[in-house]
Design an enzyme around this catalytic site. Structure first.
Site, PDB file in Angstrom:
ATOM      1  N   SER A   1      -1.628  -6.164   0.195  1.00  0.00           N
ATOM      2  CA  SER A   1      -1.185  -4.920  -0.438  1.00  0.00           C
ATOM      3  C   SER A   1      -2.319  -3.915  -0.509  1.00  0.00           C
ATOM      4  CB  SER A   1      -0.637  -5.210  -1.831  1.00  0.00           C
ATOM      5  OG  SER A   1      -1.517  -6.024  -2.541  1.00  0.00           O
TER       6      SER A   1
ATOM      7  N   GLU B   1       6.143  -1.496   4.746  1.00  0.00           N
ATOM      8  CA  GLU B   1       5.072  -0.579   5.126  1.00  0.00           C
ATOM      9  C   GLU B   1       4.347  -1.153   6.343  1.00  0.00           C
ATOM     10  OE1 GLU B   1       2.292   1.873   1.972  1.00  0.00           O
ATOM     11  OE2 GLU B   1       2.622  -0.215   1.599  1.00  0.00           O
TER      12      GLU B   1
ATOM     13  N   ASN C   1       1.256   1.602  -2.828  1.00  0.00           N
ATOM     14  CA  ASN C   1       0.397   1.260  -3.961  1.00  0.00           C
ATOM     15  C   ASN C   1      -0.588   2.370  -4.324  1.00  0.00           C
ATOM     16  OD1 ASN C   1       1.478  -1.201  -4.702  1.00  0.00           O
ATOM     17  ND2 ASN C   1       0.406  -2.265  -3.059  1.00  0.00           N
TER      18      ASN C   1
ATOM     19  N   HIS D   1       3.497  -4.905   5.307  1.00  0.00           N
ATOM     20  CA  HIS D   1       3.531  -5.027   3.845  1.00  0.00           C
ATOM     21  C   HIS D   1       4.956  -4.948   3.301  1.00  0.00           C
ATOM     22  CE1 HIS D   1       2.340  -3.315  -0.322  1.00  0.00           C
ATOM     23  NE2 HIS D   1       2.431  -4.624  -0.365  1.00  0.00           N
TER      24      HIS D   1
END
Ligand code: CAA
Length: 291
Positions: free
Chosen positions: A119, A152, A190, A140
């Site tokens: 992440s 992602e 994130n 991801h």
């Protein structure tokens, strides 16, 4: 390049979700872990989660049986080597991930694509220690993997166009949607989500609102499915803290400094749902705010 066989390293929350969606999409999956117990738990979780989809009429019982039959488990990492695509979903520690890729290298096929479900760790740095940085990228998934629409895709500095396009095709085959991110700390989701969660913890720390009022505000005032503190517990407070540290160190900007209250919860071992305590206490019938 056509991808048919997929190796998943790590049978935890993310790894079992990844094995779930790949097997349902028709791929042959080998799921590896160092713990027999984790593999058993992962298979039981996959069975239970596909069953939810069967009971809601989203998957047939035949598709479920076929998907489960396509998953093989192993305690021997090298068994995963001879696949078309490897997804590393082990602990979020760079040394652990590097060691897995090192151990896999002698067993790979020439065309095997290597990916990491990290992440926040640099894809370019992970790739540089392998023999194929051009066939290496970030892949991801979001939690819970079977439910979340987004994947992602992260392009390392050396990732080649064929690898990039192959992974976009795989995401389409999974019935999900890819977002494309360049390789900078915490990528897109994130980079935006964690500072919001961190700010929610500051809002609590400074006494602006209680756990309940903060979560209700964002649920009812911004239509988020979960409040930020509930979501932090769901993700894991240790994970949230480690991503904030990656942002703080990687971008060297004080706006990313982790809230001391987040650090305190992690130091207490109150990591959220997985330890039954975080911003909520999950030990009773219903979650109760801890502040
Ligand atoms: N497997 C399969 N299906 C599942 C599931 C699972 N693990 N968990 C939930 N579902 C299904 C349910 O069966 C249900 O299906 P239907 O719509 O067909 O009825 C649906 O998902 C909704 O579940 P519930 O009704 O039980 O619960 P809910 O409506 O409260 O939704 C939620 C639960 C989907 C988790 C929702 O609260 C949500 O979207 N929360 C936010 C999640 C989020 O933001 N995730 C990203 C975290 S960030 C991340 O992952 C990146 C990182 O690196 C940290």
């Amino acid at each position: 390049m056509e991808i048919r066989t997929v190796g998943v390293v790590g049978a935890g929350q993310m790894g079992n979700g990844i094995a779930h969606v790949f097997s349902l999409a028709g791929y042959d999956v080998i799921l590896a872990d160092i713990s027999e117990d984790s593999l058993k738990k992962a298979l039981a979780t996959i069975d239970r989660n596909i069953e939810r989809q069967v009971s809601r009429g989203k998957v047939t019982a035949e598709d479920k049986a076929a998907a489960l039959a396509r998953i093989r488990t192993t305690l021997t990492l090298s068994d995963v080597g001879a696949t078309d695509l490897i997804i590393e979903a082990a602990t979020e520690k760079e040394t652990v991930k590097q060691a897995i890729f090192q151990d896999l290298l002698p067993h790979l096929l020439p065309h095997t694509i290597l990916t990491s479900n990290t992440s926040s760790i640099s894809i370019t740095r992970l790739a540089s220690r392998t023999d194929r940085p051009e066939k290496f990228m970030g892949f991801h998934f979001m939690n819970p993997v079977p439910v979340m629409q987004l994947v992602e895709l992260i392009r390392g500095i050396a990732t080649d166009q064929d690898t990039w396009e192959s992974m976009h095709a795989v995401v389409r085959q999974l019935g999900k949607t890819a977002s494309s991110s360049e390789d900078f700390p915490a990528f897109i989701v994130n980079r935006i989500l964690m500072p919001m969660i961190n700010e929610a913890v500051y809002t609590l720390y400074e006494g602006v609102g209680s756990v309940k009022s903060i979560d209700e505000s964002l649920k009812l005032g911004a239509n988020h499915p979960m409040g930020p503190l509930e979501l932090a517990d769901f993700i894991g407070l240790d994970t949230c803290l480690s991503i904030m540290n990656v942002l703080h160190e990687g971008l060297a900007d004080t706006k990313y400094r982790p809230c001391p209250l987040l650090t305190k919860y992690v130091e207490a071992g109150w990591l959220g749902r997985k330890t039954q305590r975080g911003f909520y206490d999950y030990r009773g019938e219903v979650p109760v705010p801890t502040r």
